[in-house]
Enzyme design. Structure first.
Site, mmCIF file in Angstrom:
data_model
loop_
_atom_site.group_PDB
_atom_site.id
_atom_site.type_symbol
_atom_site.label_atom_id
_atom_site.label_comp_id
_atom_site.label_asym_id
_atom_site.label_seq_id
_atom_site.Cartn_x
_atom_site.Cartn_y
_atom_site.Cartn_z
ATOM 1 N N GLY A 87 22.995 11.483 -6.449
ATOM 2 C CA GLY A 87 23.725 10.421 -6.054
ATOM 3 C C GLY A 87 23.046 9.622 -4.991
ATOM 4 O O GLY A 87 22.059 10.250 -4.280
ATOM 5 N N ALA A 88 23.121 8.398 -4.777
ATOM 6 C CA ALA A 88 22.556 7.688 -3.770
ATOM 7 C C ALA A 88 23.388 6.456 -3.425
ATOM 8 O O ALA A 88 22.924 5.649 -2.691
ATOM 9 C CB ALA A 88 21.348 7.009 -4.500
ATOM 10 N N GLY A 89 24.671 6.799 -3.016
ATOM 11 C CA GLY A 89 25.462 6.088 -2.408
ATOM 12 C C GLY A 89 25.721 6.125 -1.058
ATOM 13 O O GLY A 89 24.893 6.918 -0.312
ATOM 14 N N GLY A 90 26.823 5.780 -0.454
ATOM 15 C CA GLY A 90 26.934 6.015 0.981
ATOM 16 C C GLY A 90 27.169 7.570 1.375
ATOM 17 O O GLY A 90 26.588 7.789 2.448
ATOM 18 N N TYR A 116 36.363 17.488 -3.447
ATOM 19 C CA TYR A 116 37.324 18.238 -2.965
ATOM 20 C C TYR A 116 38.732 18.302 -3.698
ATOM 21 O O TYR A 116 39.716 19.149 -3.763
ATOM 22 C CB TYR A 116 37.602 18.334 -1.636
ATOM 23 N N GLY A 119 33.851 20.882 -0.851
ATOM 24 C CA GLY A 119 33.891 19.617 -0.201
ATOM 25 C C GLY A 119 35.083 19.438 0.811
ATOM 26 O O GLY A 119 35.144 18.397 1.622
ATOM 27 N N ASP A 154 30.578 11.642 8.847
ATOM 28 C CA ASP A 154 30.244 12.268 7.673
ATOM 29 C C ASP A 154 28.882 13.071 7.804
ATOM 30 O O ASP A 154 29.191 14.147 7.083
ATOM 31 C CB ASP A 154 30.169 11.590 6.337
ATOM 32 N N LYS A 156 34.293 0.658 5.091
ATOM 33 C CA LYS A 156 33.563 1.171 5.743
ATOM 34 C C LYS A 156 32.346 0.196 6.294
ATOM 35 O O LYS A 156 31.723 0.391 7.554
ATOM 36 C CB LYS A 156 32.902 2.417 5.174
ATOM 37 N N ARG A 216 44.081 11.734 3.244
ATOM 38 C CA ARG A 216 44.547 13.176 3.680
ATOM 39 C C ARG A 216 44.555 13.001 5.257
ATOM 40 O O ARG A 216 44.741 14.153 6.078
ATOM 41 C CB ARG A 216 44.019 14.233 3.100
#
Ligand code: ATR
Length: 276
Positions: free
Chosen positions: A127-130, A218, A239, A101, A65, A15
């Site tokens: 959570g533990a990602g990027g 979101y 979000g 971010d 990324k 988007r």
């Protein structure tokens, strides 16, 4: 005419063009913002010749990324903290990288839930990602003393504690609700809740009434987590605002105007989300 783009694989869902083209029109800038679908093996070559492709910079979405971060000549602290970049721009022939971010999340939180840190409680991160890394970095910079991280795969949460230091405490995934009751903010950074995938199963009973509940998902705009928090009278932060605010620094770098996140822009995105 200045041109920027978003690179991803796939990229059709992005988007970002909606946001940046709204701003280009609003500020009367003769620029363009497009989507470029690039396979992982094409990234390094594309970024080396961004200029030759006619771009002043780009946004980067999954799965590029980390590769974008690796390709950059100059890395801002925001990107170094996450080892990933979502915003690139050329300056003096060098490729610069940032991860906006962190800025997007913290700005939206501050605007939507002023005083979120008044009661000085810990922050709880699911959570533990990027995305979790970017948000943890923001809370550490904001001076939060304790950040509790809960992740299905505990080892990933422990890796974050090693990276970010003793202010990070790791909890068991099964404890995510019980051990977050005194939190000043709880954030979901997992993909649970997106398009109906699974449930976090937290009903917010016995939570501190000042706790702010935030979801980076979101689609849908009102996730099950946020709906449950509202039922208990807690403040919630969606979000979409993070998506809108993370776009601001990139637009400014590429087109020279610091754009405003307006209600009109938000409504444009809300309508797009509702239309699928
Ligand atoms: P991102 O970079 O967007 O944060 P990611 O690195 O793929 O994405 O991380 C996704 C997060 O969602 C992870 O914390 C993941 O947990 P694991 O580390 O255990 O994989 C979490 N996640 C995704 N689906 C989940 C599920 N069904 N239950 C619990 N956690 C889930």
């Amino acid at each position: 005419m200045k041109r920027a783009c978003v690179i991803g694989w796939p990229v059709a869902h992005s988007r970002s063009p909606l946001i940046h083209n709204y701003w280009l029109k609003k500020y009367g800038i003769a620029g363009a913002y497009t989507k470029e679908a690039l396979r992982p093996e094409a990234i390094a070559g594309f970024l080396k010749s961004l200029d030759a492709h006619g771009f002043v910079g780009c946004n980067v979405t999954v799965p590029h990324k980390e590769a974008a971060f690796a390709a950059a000549d100059v890395k801002e602290d925001s990107a170094l903290a996450v080892s990933a970049a979502n915003t690139l721009w050329l300056d003096g022939g060098k490729l610069h990288a940032a991860n906006t971010d962190t800025y997007g999340f913290m700005t939206h939180l501050g605007l939507s839930a002023p005083g979120w840190n008044t009661h000085k409680g810990p922050v709880a991160i699911l959570g533990a990602g990027g995305a979790a890394r970017a948000i943890i970095f923001g809370f550490l910079e904001a001076g939060v003393e304790e950040i509790r991280v809960f992740n299905r795969t505990r080892a990933r949460a422990e890796a974050l504690a090693l990276q970010f230091g003793p202010r990070i405490k790791v909890g068991d995934w099964a404890e995510r609700a019980g051990a977050s009751r005194d939190a000043c903010v709880l954030v979901n950074t997992t993909s649970i809740g997106m398009g109906g995938q699974g449930t976090l199963n937290i009903d917010f009973e016995h939570f501190d009434p000042a706790c702010v509940v935030s979801d980076i998902v979101y689609v849908p705009l009102e996730t099950e987590l946020l709906a449950r928090a509202q039922t208990r009278g807690l403040r919630t932060v969606d979000g979409l605002g993070m998506l809108l605010h993370q776009a601001v620094p990139g637009f400014e770098k590429w087109f020279g105007v610091r754009p405003e996140v307006t209600e009109e822009l938000r409504n444009l995105l809300v309508a797009d989300i509702a239309g699928g």
